[in-house]
Design an enzyme around this catalytic site. Structure first.
Site, PDB file in Angstrom:
ATOM      1  CG  HIS A   1      -7.115 -11.470  -7.040  1.00 21.10           C
ATOM      2  ND1 HIS A   1      -6.552 -11.027  -8.233  1.00 21.10           N
ATOM      3  CD2 HIS A   1      -7.634 -12.691  -7.115  1.00 21.10           C
ATOM      4  CE1 HIS A   1      -6.618 -12.299  -9.015  1.00 21.10           C
ATOM      5  NE2 HIS A   1      -6.930 -13.038  -8.322  1.00 21.10           N
TER       6      HIS A   1
ATOM      7  CB  SER B   1      -5.120  -1.794  -2.872  1.00 23.12           C
ATOM      8  OG  SER B   1      -5.663  -2.964  -2.858  1.00 23.12           O
TER       9      SER B   1
ATOM     10  CG  HIS C   1      -2.108  -1.169   1.062  1.00 23.78           C
ATOM     11  ND1 HIS C   1      -2.729  -1.775   2.023  1.00 23.78           N
ATOM     12  CD2 HIS C   1      -2.456  -1.615   0.098  1.00 23.78           C
ATOM     13  CE1 HIS C   1      -3.462  -2.488   1.849  1.00 23.78           C
ATOM     14  NE2 HIS C   1      -3.597  -2.867   0.436  1.00 23.78           N
TER      15      HIS C   1
ATOM     16  CG  ASP D   1     -10.934 -15.128 -13.169  1.00 19.96           C
ATOM     17  OD1 ASP D   1     -10.472 -15.866 -12.202  1.00 19.96           O
ATOM     18  OD2 ASP D   1      -9.968 -14.602 -14.109  1.00 19.96           O
ATOM     19  N   GLY D   2     -11.002 -12.215 -11.530  1.00 14.98           N
ATOM     20  CA  GLY D   2     -10.122 -10.774 -11.869  1.00 14.98           C
ATOM     21  C   GLY D   2      -9.478 -10.841 -13.099  1.00 14.98           C
TER      22      GLY D   2
ATOM     23  CG  ASP E   1      -3.175  -8.188  -3.486  1.00 19.33           C
ATOM     24  OD1 ASP E   1      -2.199  -9.131  -2.954  1.00 19.33           O
ATOM     25  OD2 ASP E   1      -3.598  -7.239  -2.447  1.00 19.33           O
TER      26      ASP E   1
ATOM     27  CD  GLU F   1     -13.208 -10.444  -3.618  1.00 19.42           C
ATOM     28  OE1 GLU F   1     -13.170 -11.539  -3.366  1.00 19.42           O
ATOM     29  OE2 GLU F   1     -11.843  -9.908  -3.727  1.00 19.42           O
TER      30      GLU F   1
END
Length: 259
Positions: free
Chosen positions: A42, A97, A19, A139-140, A160, A115
């Site tokens: 994510h 984030s 971060h 799905d990211g 991430d 997400e």
């Protein structure tokens, strides 16, 4: 993957590393008037309560943000975001984030978040309600491939994952290669854990071969508890912005000073 919930680990040392770098990059990019896109694959829930029993159970926040925050400059973009989040949500609030990005972006910028976990997606939608974000429960990586190249074309993509799906280590270099071909000006950022097993090693070898000009930055820290397999945090950045190497070196000094 669908079992992972980050609130057990929010504010840990890896979050501080990730971060702080993200906050610095967004501050650098938004200092120029050109609009930008932020994409995250994510996203998690976006806002965490470090006073929650789930967060306190592991002790990771105390060893992370609790130990490292005061070592960062008071005017660091990450510290400013922490202050703003606490002012709005209370002293134990911690921004993920997506919220760091949402606070940094301006009218005309675009925010794309994915997400997959139902509960985390619902919490994310609530946390980001004040901001004009496009939030998808899917799905990211699929979202990222469908979104890239985004408009505006200038911007950042953060990957991430939890790495609970072990295939991520094998598939991520291919995802990055495809995303870079579609969006060659995008800043692609990957977070990964430094593991005792070395499971991250082959993935980084592949990324380094594909992106020899990428920036790889790692920090080490004590395991959060006995038997914990993560002993550090890493970031691999494709198209790193000017000055990021120097910021990374400053962060290394913070982690080294805090042992």
């Amino acid at each position: 993957m669908l079992s992972y919930q980050h609130h057990y680990h929010a504010g840990n040392a890896a979050d501080v590393h990730k971060h702080a770098v993200l906050g610095w990059m967004l501050a650098y990019l938004t200092a120029k008037p050109k609009p930008l896109s932020y994409i995250e694959t994510h996203a998690g829930r976006g806002l965490y309560d470090l006073g929650d029993p789930a967060a306190q159970r592991t002790g990771e926040a105390a060893a992370g943000i609790g130990r490292l925050e005061q070592a960062l400059a008071a005017d660091h973009p990450y510290r400013r975001c922490l202050d703003a989040t606490r002012a709005t949500h209370g002293p134990s609030a911690y921004p993920g984030s997506p919220l760091i990005a949402a606070q940094a972006l301006r009218p005309g910028d675009r925010l794309h978040l994915a997400e997959l976990h139902h509960g985390e997606h619902a919490a994310l939608t609530t946390a980001l309600a004040p901001f004009p974000a496009r939030i998808r429960r899917e799905d990211g990586f699929a979202m990222a491939h469908a979104t890239c190249p985004p408009m505006p074309r200038r911007g950042v993509l953060l990957v991430d994952p939890s790495y609970e799906v072990k295939a991520d280590y094998d598939s991520i270099p291919g995802h990055f290669a495809r995303l870079h071909r579609k969006w060659n000006v995008g800043i692609l950022v990957l977070w990964y854990p430094i593991l005792v097993s070395g499971a991250h090693g082959p993935m980084l070898d592949a990324l380094g071969a594909a992106f020899p000009d990428g920036l790889r930055h790692e920090v080490g820290f004590a395991a959060a508890r006995e038997g914990h397999r993560m002993t550090g945090s890493g970031l691999f950045v494709v198209n790193p912005p000017y000055g990021l190497a120097e910021e990374a070196a400053r962060l290394s000094a913070v982690f080294e000073a805090k042992g």
